[in-house]
Design a protein around this motif. Sequence first.
Motif, PDB file in Angstrom:
ATOM      1  N   VAL A 213      31.989  30.826  -8.216  1.00 61.68           N
ATOM      2  CA  VAL A 213      30.859  31.715  -7.942  1.00 61.68           C
ATOM      3  C   VAL A 213      29.599  30.954  -8.308  1.00 61.68           C
ATOM      4  O   VAL A 213      29.205  30.882  -9.453  1.00 61.68           O
ATOM      5  N   SER A 214      28.951  30.351  -7.355  1.00 60.11           N
ATOM      6  CA  SER A 214      27.825  29.477  -7.639  1.00 60.11           C
ATOM      7  C   SER A 214      26.596  29.937  -6.885  1.00 60.11           C
ATOM      8  O   SER A 214      26.672  30.729  -5.968  1.00 60.11           O
ATOM      9  N   ASP A 215      25.470  29.426  -7.291  1.00 58.81           N
ATOM     10  CA  ASP A 215      24.223  29.743  -6.603  1.00 58.81           C
ATOM     11  C   ASP A 215      24.102  28.844  -5.382  1.00 58.81           C
ATOM     12  O   ASP A 215      23.850  27.657  -5.485  1.00 58.81           O
ATOM     13  N   LEU A 216      24.276  29.436  -4.201  1.00 62.49           N
ATOM     14  CA  LEU A 216      24.283  28.644  -2.979  1.00 62.49           C
ATOM     15  C   LEU A 216      22.885  28.322  -2.481  1.00 62.49           C
ATOM     16  O   LEU A 216      22.720  27.653  -1.485  1.00 62.49           O
ATOM     17  N   ARG A 217      21.864  28.832  -3.170  1.00 66.13           N
ATOM     18  CA  ARG A 217      20.507  28.664  -2.654  1.00 66.13           C
ATOM     19  C   ARG A 217      20.071  27.204  -2.630  1.00 66.13           C
ATOM     20  O   ARG A 217      19.204  26.826  -1.871  1.00 66.13           O
ATOM     21  N   GLN A 218      20.692  26.377  -3.502  1.00 65.42           N
ATOM     22  CA  GLN A 218      20.305  24.976  -3.535  1.00 65.42           C
ATOM     23  C   GLN A 218      21.144  24.150  -2.572  1.00 65.42           C
ATOM     24  O   GLN A 218      20.938  22.969  -2.428  1.00 65.42           O
ATOM     25  N   LEU A 219      22.127  24.770  -1.931  1.00 66.87           N
ATOM     26  CA  LEU A 219      23.019  24.036  -1.056  1.00 66.87           C
ATOM     27  C   LEU A 219      22.512  24.087   0.381  1.00 66.87           C
ATOM     28  O   LEU A 219      21.960  25.080   0.824  1.00 66.87           O
ATOM     29  N   ASP A 220      22.764  23.012   1.111  1.00 67.19           N
ATOM     30  CA  ASP A 220      22.278  22.939   2.483  1.00 67.19           C
ATOM     31  C   ASP A 220      23.389  23.163   3.499  1.00 67.19           C
ATOM     32  O   ASP A 220      23.329  24.079   4.295  1.00 67.19           O
ATOM     33  N   ARG A 221      24.404  22.332   3.435  1.00 66.81           N
ATOM     34  CA  ARG A 221      25.400  22.332   4.500  1.00 66.81           C
ATOM     35  C   ARG A 221      26.732  22.904   4.028  1.00 66.81           C
ATOM     36  O   ARG A 221      27.159  22.660   2.918  1.00 66.81           O
ATOM     37  N   ALA A 222      27.377  23.648   4.943  1.00 65.79           N
ATOM     38  CA  ALA A 222      28.658  24.267   4.603  1.00 65.79           C
ATOM     39  C   ALA A 222      29.661  24.076   5.735  1.00 65.79           C
ATOM     40  O   ALA A 222      29.294  24.055   6.911  1.00 65.79           O
ATOM     41  N   ILE A 223      30.908  23.947   5.365  1.00 68.03           N
ATOM     42  CA  ILE A 223      32.026  23.969   6.312  1.00 68.03           C
ATOM     43  C   ILE A 223      32.669  25.348   6.187  1.00 68.03           C
ATOM     44  O   ILE A 223      33.075  25.744   5.095  1.00 68.03           O
ATOM     45  N   VAL A 224      32.715  26.084   7.273  1.00 63.80           N
ATOM     46  CA  VAL A 224      33.311  27.421   7.269  1.00 63.80           C
ATOM     47  C   VAL A 224      34.762  27.319   7.725  1.00 63.80           C
ATOM     48  O   VAL A 224      35.068  26.681   8.740  1.00 63.80           O
ATOM     49  N   VAL A 225      35.652  27.955   6.960  1.00 62.44           N
ATOM     50  CA  VAL A 225      37.090  27.916   7.269  1.00 62.44           C
ATOM     51  C   VAL A 225      37.589  29.342   7.475  1.00 62.44           C
ATOM     52  O   VAL A 225      37.320  30.232   6.658  1.00 62.44           O
ATOM     53  N   HIS A 226      38.316  29.540   8.583  1.00 60.49           N
ATOM     54  CA  HIS A 226      38.866  30.871   8.868  1.00 60.49           C
ATOM     55  C   HIS A 226      40.291  30.726   9.388  1.00 60.49           C
ATOM     56  O   HIS A 226      40.576  29.845  10.207  1.00 60.49           O
ATOM     57  N   VAL A 227      41.185  31.579   8.901  1.00 63.64           N
ATOM     58  CA  VAL A 227      42.585  31.556   9.330  1.00 63.64           C
ATOM     59  C   VAL A 227      42.886  32.821  10.131  1.00 63.64           C
ATOM     60  O   VAL A 227      42.613  33.940   9.664  1.00 63.64           O
ATOM     61  N   PHE A 228      43.430  32.636  11.327  1.00 57.34           N
ATOM     62  CA  PHE A 228      43.888  33.774  12.132  1.00 57.34           C
ATOM     63  C   PHE A 228      45.347  34.046  11.782  1.00 57.34           C
ATOM     64  O   PHE A 228      46.179  33.141  11.850  1.00 57.34           O
ATOM     65  N   PHE A 229      45.648  35.291  11.412  1.00 56.39           N
ATOM     66  CA  PHE A 229      47.027  35.629  11.063  1.00 56.39           C
ATOM     67  C   PHE A 229      47.736  36.386  12.183  1.00 56.39           C
ATOM     68  O   PHE A 229      48.779  36.968  11.984  1.00 56.39           O
ATOM     69  N   SER A 230      47.129  36.420  13.347  1.00 63.07           N
ATOM     70  CA  SER A 230      47.778  37.008  14.520  1.00 63.07           C
ATOM     71  C   SER A 230      47.410  36.181  15.742  1.00 63.07           C
ATOM     72  O   SER A 230      46.433  35.434  15.726  1.00 63.07           O
ATOM     73  N   GLN A 231      48.174  36.315  16.784  1.00 58.79           N
ATOM     74  CA  GLN A 231      47.982  35.466  17.957  1.00 58.79           C
ATOM     75  C   GLN A 231      46.772  35.868  18.803  1.00 58.79           C
ATOM     76  O   GLN A 231      46.270  35.078  19.601  1.00 58.79           O
ATOM     77  N   ASP A 232      46.283  37.116  18.650  1.00 58.86           N
ATOM     78  CA  ASP A 232      45.179  37.557  19.510  1.00 58.86           C
ATOM     79  C   ASP A 232      43.832  36.929  19.122  1.00 58.86           C
ATOM     80  O   ASP A 232      42.891  36.937  19.890  1.00 58.86           O
ATOM     81  N   LYS A 233      43.755  36.376  17.906  1.00 53.88           N
ATOM     82  CA  LYS A 233      42.557  35.646  17.454  1.00 53.88           C
ATOM     83  C   LYS A 233      41.265  36.456  17.615  1.00 53.88           C
ATOM     84  O   LYS A 233      40.359  36.076  18.363  1.00 53.88           O
ATOM     85  N   ASN A 234      41.208  37.562  16.923  1.00 43.75           N
ATOM     86  CA  ASN A 234      39.993  38.392  16.925  1.00 43.75           C
ATOM     87  C   ASN A 234      38.895  37.659  16.156  1.00 43.75           C
ATOM     88  O   ASN A 234      39.032  37.409  14.948  1.00 43.75           O
ATOM     89  N   VAL A 235      37.808  37.320  16.843  1.00 47.29           N
ATOM     90  CA  VAL A 235      36.766  36.495  16.225  1.00 47.29           C
ATOM     91  C   VAL A 235      35.702  37.331  15.511  1.00 47.29           C
ATOM     92  O   VAL A 235      34.769  36.769  14.936  1.00 47.29           O
ATOM     93  N   ASP A 236      35.819  38.667  15.530  1.00 43.88           N
ATOM     94  CA  ASP A 236      34.786  39.510  14.917  1.00 43.88           C
ATOM     95  C   ASP A 236      34.662  39.254  13.416  1.00 43.88           C
ATOM     96  O   ASP A 236      33.557  39.203  12.872  1.00 43.88           O
ATOM     97  N   ASP A 237      35.807  39.095  12.742  1.00 48.39           N
ATOM     98  CA  ASP A 237      35.775  38.815  11.306  1.00 48.39           C
ATOM     99  C   ASP A 237      35.066  37.493  11.019  1.00 48.39           C
ATOM    100  O   ASP A 237      34.294  37.372  10.062  1.00 48.39           O
ATOM    101  N   LEU A 238      35.352  36.496  11.860  1.00 51.18           N
ATOM    102  CA  LEU A 238      34.724  35.178  11.697  1.00 51.18           C
ATOM    103  C   LEU A 238      33.218  35.269  11.929  1.00 51.18           C
ATOM    104  O   LEU A 238      32.423  34.684  11.178  1.00 51.18           O
ATOM    105  N   ASN A 239      32.805  36.000  12.973  1.00 52.38           N
ATOM    106  CA  ASN A 239      31.371  36.160  13.247  1.00 52.38           C
ATOM    107  C   ASN A 239      30.655  36.842  12.086  1.00 52.38           C
ATOM    108  O   ASN A 239      29.547  36.462  11.709  1.00 52.38           O
ATOM    109  N   GLU A 240      31.299  37.874  11.532  1.00 53.52           N
ATOM    110  CA  GLU A 240      30.695  38.574  10.395  1.00 53.52           C
ATOM    111  C   GLU A 240      30.561  37.641   9.193  1.00 53.52           C
ATOM    112  O   GLU A 240      29.550  37.658   8.482  1.00 53.52           O
ATOM    113  N   PHE A 241      31.578  36.794   8.977  1.00 53.46           N
ATOM    114  CA  PHE A 241      31.528  35.866   7.849  1.00 53.46           C
ATOM    115  C   PHE A 241      30.406  34.851   8.026  1.00 53.46           C
ATOM    116  O   PHE A 241      29.738  34.465   7.055  1.00 53.46           O
ATOM    117  N   GLN A 242      30.174  34.425   9.264  1.00 52.18           N
ATOM    118  CA  GLN A 242      29.068  33.495   9.512  1.00 52.18           C
ATOM    119  C   GLN A 242      27.719  34.168   9.240  1.00 52.18           C
ATOM    120  O   GLN A 242      26.786  33.531   8.742  1.00 52.18           O
TER     121      GLN A 242
END
Length: 438
Positions: A14-43
């Motif tokens: 749990v860190s202060d991200l305000r000083q950070l610039d770049r991030a790699i976002v990782v998302h795992v789909f646990f079903s074959q339909d690959k609903n991207v709404d959760d990923l969009n919300e996380f972004q």
Amino acid sequence: MKSAVENSSISTAVSDLRQLDRAIVVHVFFSQDKNVDDLNEFQLLAKSAQVDIAQVLTTTRSTPQAKYFVGQGKAEEIAQAVEKHQADVILVNHSLTPAQARNLESLCQCRVVDRTGLILDIFAQRARSHEGKLQVELAQLKHLATRLVRRKTGLDQQKGAVGLRGPGETQLETDRRLIKVRITQLQHRLEKVAKQRQQNRQTRQKADIPTLSLVGYTNAGKSTLFNQLTQANVYAADQLFATLDPTLRRLAIQDVGTTIVADTVGFIRELPHDLVSAFKSTLQETTEASLLLHVVDVADPRQAENIAAVNTVLQEIKADQVPTLLVYNKIDQLENIPPHIEYNDENQPVAVYLCAQSGLGMELLLEAIRQRLSKTILSLTIQLKPQQGNIRHAFYQLDCVRQEHISDLGEYQLQLEIDQIAWLKLVKRFEELAVFHP
């Protein structure tokens, strides 16, 4: 004591991200339909934390892998992306175990923050009031307490020779003790705040002032609606968790009189439990409300899921029995939906369609609130046992006892005339009253 915790070299997700610039976002789909709404919300969450997303990596699995959550090959791909983009943080759209977060950090040589940690960071950035800051710090420390790891420091060596005796505990134990002490301090402070809020609520209840509490999924438009209703100037923005600190304003409604409107923090799917418990005193405004205005973004394709997520949190804070009026907001983003009120079979308003941004349909909302808060007086006769004097006292506080008879056995027979909303609140407070159906 706070500085001792802050100055200790605790490795935390749990860190202060305000000083950070770049991030790699990782998302795992646990079903074959690959609903991207959760990923969009996380972004959107990542952008709310003021993070620049360098790359998004996704994978599909049937179950999480024990070591890295993702597979070995995907974990190595994440490490390569970190090196390629010189990323400062890896954001994982799932809840990681402390071991998974440490293993991924060790492999990628980069800080790893999971969904819970990211939400906590956003809350830390947005908290403005003293109470809000206390609540966020409490949630962060509770999250951090499960993620402490043993480190190679001087205190880790417990020696018995003269001049080499340590404090009798390792650095890990010292960190845990300091955090435990700080958590206790924060809980005591928040208990005082909760008592103050409770006194204010009791004053409003004695004055018979109804309370309207705005609830809803984050970014549904609660603060915009609040500003339209009360002519306030609360911060409202098209971003997740724009509101953290509750704001109360007076609102006069025809045939009802003065009411209090409360703007509250937005909810989200998988809202960290530590946040719900930390914001208990704030959310109490919701549990004690006369009417909940559940604001829904009508243009959101996940409208039904958002409503379900809010209802889950309401159930968790025991506010699911409070009367609710659905407010479908942002009708301007859809075609052929005029502002209107929906009624149930009993001709009671259950939903209002409007646009808070432009004010379209606001008069319909006020009319629906007026109809819902117009007092329905119940006439009841109930019998209480001698040991239920606290319930009898509550009735007298509300000045709703019209006649009382005490039997030879010391039982109280009370004839009541009580407002329906006040009765429902008492039933929630004293479960034994549920047998007396009005």
